[in-house]
Motif scaffolding. Structure first.
Motif, short mmCIF file in Angstrom:
data_model
loop_
_atom_site.label_atom_id
_atom_site.label_comp_id
_atom_site.label_asym_id
_atom_site.label_seq_id
_atom_site.Cartn_x
_atom_site.Cartn_y
_atom_site.Cartn_z
N LEU A 58 0.93 -1.38 -0.36
CA LEU A 58 -0.12 -0.10 0.07
C LEU A 58 0.82 0.58 -0.05
CD1 LEU A 58 -2.77 -0.85 2.75
CD2 LEU A 58 -2.68 -1.61 0.34
N VAL A 59 0.68 1.84 -1.38
CA VAL A 59 1.45 3.33 -1.08
C VAL A 59 0.43 4.05 -1.38
CG1 VAL A 59 3.49 4.22 -2.40
CG2 VAL A 59 2.81 1.86 -2.39
N GLU A 60 1.02 5.35 0.34
CA GLU A 60 0.01 6.59 0.44
C GLU A 60 1.33 8.02 -0.26
OE1 GLU A 60 -0.55 4.56 4.00
OE2 GLU A 60 1.58 5.24 3.26
N SER A 61 0.43 9.16 -0.21
CA SER A 61 0.81 9.60 -1.05
C SER A 61 0.44 10.93 -0.46
CB SER A 61 1.18 9.73 -2.44
OG SER A 61 0.28 9.11 -3.61
N GLY A 62 0.12 12.29 -0.56
CA GLY A 62 -0.99 13.55 -0.66
C GLY A 62 -0.45 14.30 0.81
N GLY A 63 0.43 13.71 1.28
CA GLY A 63 -0.02 14.77 2.89
C GLY A 63 1.27 15.33 2.87
N GLY A 64 1.21 16.07 4.09
CA GLY A 64 1.97 17.33 4.27
C GLY A 64 1.46 18.35 5.00
N LEU A 108 -6.29 19.12 2.28
CA LEU A 108 -5.43 18.07 1.45
C LEU A 108 -6.00 16.75 0.51
CD1 LEU A 108 -2.81 17.94 4.31
CD2 LEU A 108 -1.91 18.87 1.83
N ARG A 109 -5.10 16.15 0.09
CA ARG A 109 -6.23 14.94 -0.65
C ARG A 109 -4.82 13.87 -1.46
NH1 ARG A 109 -6.79 12.92 -6.53
NH2 ARG A 109 -9.92 12.29 -6.47
N LEU A 110 -5.36 12.88 0.42
CA LEU A 110 -4.81 11.84 0.13
C LEU A 110 -4.70 10.80 -1.15
CD1 LEU A 110 -4.38 11.44 4.34
CD2 LEU A 110 -3.02 12.94 3.01
N SER A 111 -3.68 10.28 -1.51
CA SER A 111 -3.92 8.68 -2.23
C SER A 111 -3.38 7.49 -1.10
CB SER A 111 -3.63 9.26 -3.67
OG SER A 111 -4.20 10.27 -3.86
N THR A 146 -3.51 16.93 12.94
CA THR A 146 -2.70 16.64 12.95
C THR A 146 -1.89 15.05 12.92
OG1 THR A 146 -1.85 18.31 13.10
CG2 THR A 146 -0.39 17.47 13.48
N ALA A 147 -1.52 14.64 12.68
CA ALA A 147 -1.36 13.21 12.50
C ALA A 147 -0.66 12.91 11.98
CB ALA A 147 -2.57 12.16 13.26
N THR A 181 1.30 8.89 6.46
CA THR A 181 1.97 9.80 5.75
C THR A 181 1.27 10.68 6.72
OG1 THR A 181 2.00 11.16 3.41
CG2 THR A 181 -0.48 10.12 4.07
N GLN A 182 2.08 12.04 6.63
CA GLN A 182 2.28 13.00 7.86
C GLN A 182 1.39 14.16 7.75
OE1 GLN A 182 2.74 12.43 11.02
NE2 GLN A 182 2.29 14.69 11.42
N VAL A 183 0.49 14.00 8.49
CA VAL A 183 -0.17 15.42 7.59
C VAL A 183 -0.76 16.20 9.38
CG1 VAL A 183 -2.45 16.06 7.73
CG2 VAL A 183 -1.77 14.47 6.44
#
Length: 126
Positions: free
Chosen positions: A4-10, A18-21, A91-92, A120-122
């Protein structure tokens, strides 16, 4: 091997979006699997945020209801999390997870999920 590959944090200001995938690979089929997002803040337990069944039905934690929207693309085994009106308490680290034995269910227990992403960090600044 399932990945499982996550992306989109920030980093985003309070009130922003924000949008995570989460892209799932390594298995011939994710049919009837539930995809979910959990989050974990420093010093706290990992908690359920939202889940989406293969059918498209959804379940949200009360803390994000009305602000977050989950969707999934079954053809590409990808789940998305649109996060709006973000608050500092959002935030997490956000973790994608898959429950391959879910059928129609959306379970909130961490141990129901077979596979996890790396997170992924938000960070929401107030």
């Amino acid at each position: 091997q399932v990945q499982l590959v996550e992306s989109g944090g920030g980093l985003v200001q309070a009130g922003g979006s924000l949008r995570l995938s989460c892209a799932a690979t390594g298995r011939s089929s994710f049919d009837f699997s539930t995809m979910a997002w959990f989050r974990q803040a420093p010093g706290k337990d990992r908690e359920f945020v939202v889940g989406i069944a293969w059918s498209g039905s959804t379940s949200y934690a009360d803390s994000v209801k009305g602000r977050f929207i989950i969707s999934r693309d079954n053809a590409n085994n990808t789940a998305y999390l649109q996060m709006n009106s973000l608050k500092a308490e959002d935030t997490a680290g956000y973790y994608c997870a898959v429950d391959t034995t879910a059928d129609w269910r959306i379970r909130r227990e961490r141990n129901a999920y077979d596979y996890w992403g790396q997170g992924t960090q938000v960070t929401v600044s107030s």
